[in-house]
Design an enzyme around this catalytic site. Structure first.
Site, PDB file in Angstrom:
ATOM      1  N   GLU A  56       0.822  -1.202   0.000  1.00 62.33           N
ATOM      2  CA  GLU A  56       0.000   0.000   0.000  1.00 62.33           C
ATOM      3  C   GLU A  56       0.862   1.260   0.000  1.00 62.33           C
ATOM      4  OE1 GLU A  56      -2.190  -2.978   2.760  1.00 62.33           O
ATOM      5  OE2 GLU A  56      -0.176  -2.626   1.984  1.00 62.33           O
ATOM      6  N   ARG A 106      13.135 -21.256  -7.722  1.00 60.99           N
ATOM      7  CA  ARG A 106      14.045 -21.019  -6.581  1.00 60.99           C
ATOM      8  C   ARG A 106      13.984 -19.564  -6.112  1.00 60.99           C
ATOM      9  NH1 ARG A 106      19.831 -24.032  -7.871  1.00 60.99           N
ATOM     10  NH2 ARG A 106      19.083 -26.203  -7.725  1.00 60.99           N
ATOM     11  N   ARG A 109      20.345 -18.732  -9.853  1.00 62.43           N
ATOM     12  CA  ARG A 109      21.374 -18.250 -10.769  1.00 62.43           C
ATOM     13  C   ARG A 109      20.792 -17.240 -11.751  1.00 62.43           C
ATOM     14  NH1 ARG A 109      22.250 -23.847 -10.667  1.00 62.43           N
ATOM     15  NH2 ARG A 109      21.324 -24.139 -12.731  1.00 62.43           N
ATOM     16  N   THR A 126      21.913 -36.916  -2.428  1.00 60.32           N
ATOM     17  CA  THR A 126      21.948 -35.871  -3.455  1.00 60.32           C
ATOM     18  C   THR A 126      23.137 -34.943  -3.223  1.00 60.32           C
ATOM     19  OG1 THR A 126      19.531 -35.928  -3.679  1.00 60.32           O
ATOM     20  CG2 THR A 126      20.658 -33.973  -4.504  1.00 60.32           C
ATOM     21  N   ASP A 136      25.605 -35.118  -6.343  1.00 55.52           N
ATOM     22  CA  ASP A 136      25.372 -34.004  -7.274  1.00 55.52           C
ATOM     23  C   ASP A 136      26.169 -32.744  -6.947  1.00 55.52           C
ATOM     24  OD1 ASP A 136      23.636 -35.673  -8.507  1.00 55.52           O
ATOM     25  OD2 ASP A 136      21.811 -34.590  -7.980  1.00 55.52           O
TER      26      ASP A 136
END
Length: 396
Positions: free
Chosen positions: A36, A174, A197, A186, A190
């Protein structure tokens, strides 16, 4: 979403009495304008000499309390719009310290609940409402699947399953959540970053919508807007300009049985330095003081955040510890990106406004691991095709 957290992502529009838009605004980052105040700042700059008769449309009931900014209610009483149309009442108990609706009416301002605005509001404010009312964030689960339905190969080889356009949408997702979390295997296989990014090299992506999208006009507008927003080059430029301010917390479950490499810790340390951020959090499983995992974290990351290390004892619930952390940090949304340690745990405890994103691709993985995502009671509310990838969104 994401940018204003932990404040709710509120939108406000000011029009003349005929509906012409005069100004609009959305909640800025913490300590700066609410929606507002942002809209009125633009409105008064344009109409500084005489405030013309006007209407206000806002997705959430205007706040009535002092926080890092003054109450928006006082702003409305000062400028006296003819009417305020709102979507949802604010669940924050602090708002109840004053009767904002009655004060507005006493000031001659009509207050009207709008079902149309409420429909918009629920799609974008579910996380804030869940945190305030249930002490838990809104959960998003995301997994990319091969043609065979695998999210990973058996040997945990790092494979790009989804295409570049899907990766772009994933990055935007993300940017819209408060935290991203992955499990121990993971982390080990990974070496994930989990940061949002920049999208400079993806500005000109083209989306091909499925010819027969399921429930294309879904009431869940966030699902639709995520893809629409990801195609908008101006939106991408804004995110790129302020990408440090759109960074989620990066939460990792790590285990003494699956110790990440030094490269992973170096990557996280470098990210925190480059992003000028202290948003790295580790949950430690199978922890023994002085073991290799403990030493690596102490050596690399112990000073990065006051929440850097959270130990989980054998008798403790991992899910309860994660939810408690989210509540302690006032996180409205949590994105679960993998793997089965988290997929199974979170999908079996989904609430009515939590979402599951499945990306079905034509990538071939002959021997792989299927995601243990429980879709029982979940309905597909949205589907869209991005080249050969098909995104499906589920909700109970």
């Amino acid at each position: 979403m994401g940018y204003s957290s932990p404040n709710p992502p509120v939108a406000c529009v000011i029009t003349n009495l005929d509906g012409k838009i005069l100004a609009q605004g959305h909640t800025q980052k913490v300590g700066e304008n609410h929606a507002e105040r942002e809209a009125y700042q633009k409105f008064t700059l344009e109409y500084s000499e005489t405030i013309v008769p006007h209407l206000v449309f806002v997705t959430l009931e205007p706040c009535t309390h002092f926080g890092k900014t003054p109450p928006c209610l006082d702003l409305l009483i000062k400028y006296k719009p003819n009417c305020v149309y709102f979507g949802l009442p604010d669940p924050n108990p602090l708002v109840k310290t004053r009767n904002g609706f009655q004060e507005s009416k006493n000031a001659g301002i009509e207050i009207v609940h709008s079902p149309e605005i409420e429909k918009i509001s629920r799609s974008f404010l579910s996380g804030f409402i869940s945190r305030i009312e249930k002490k838990t964030p809104q959960i998003f689960i995301k997994s990319a699947l091969s043609k065979e339905g695998f999210y990973s190969s058996l040997d945990k080889e790092k494979i790009a399953i989804s295409n570049s356009i899907s990766n772009e949408v994933s990055q935007m997702l993300r940017a819209k959540v408060d935290a991203v979390i992955v499990g121990p295997k993971t982390v080990q296989s990974d070496l994930p970053g989990l940061n949002f990014r920049k999208l400079d090299n993806l500005i000109h992506s083209k989306f091909e919508e499925n010819k027969n999208p399921i429930q294309k006009k879904s009431d869940h507008l966030f699902s639709q807007s995520l893809f629409d927003y990801s195609t908008n080059s101006e939106s991408k430029k804004l995110h790129n300009l302020k990408f440090k301010e759109y960074q989620p917390y990066r939460i990792f479950i790590v285990s003494g049985k699956n110790i990440p490499s030094n490269s992973f810790f170096e990557k996280q340390s470098l990210l925190n330095e480059n992003l000028e951020s202290k948003k790295t959090i580790f949950f430690l499983l199978d922890f023994e003081k002085g073991n290799e995992l403990h030493q690596k974290i102490i050596t690399n990351l112990i000073e990065i955040s006051s929440h850097s290390l959270i130990f989980i004892q054998k008798e403790e619930s991992v899910l309860d510890k994660i939810i408690k952390l989210c509540n302690d940090l006032s996180l409205n949304t949590l994105l679960v990106e993998g793997g089965n340690f988290l997929y199974q745990m979170f999908s079996e405890n989904l609430g009515e406004n939590d979402l599951v994103f499945l990306i079905r691709t034509d990538t071939i993985i002959k021997k792989g691991i299927s995601p243990q995502i429980n879709l029982e009671g979940q309905k597909k509310i949205f589907e869209i095709q991005l080249e050969k990838d098909i995104w499906e969104v589920y909700r109970s």
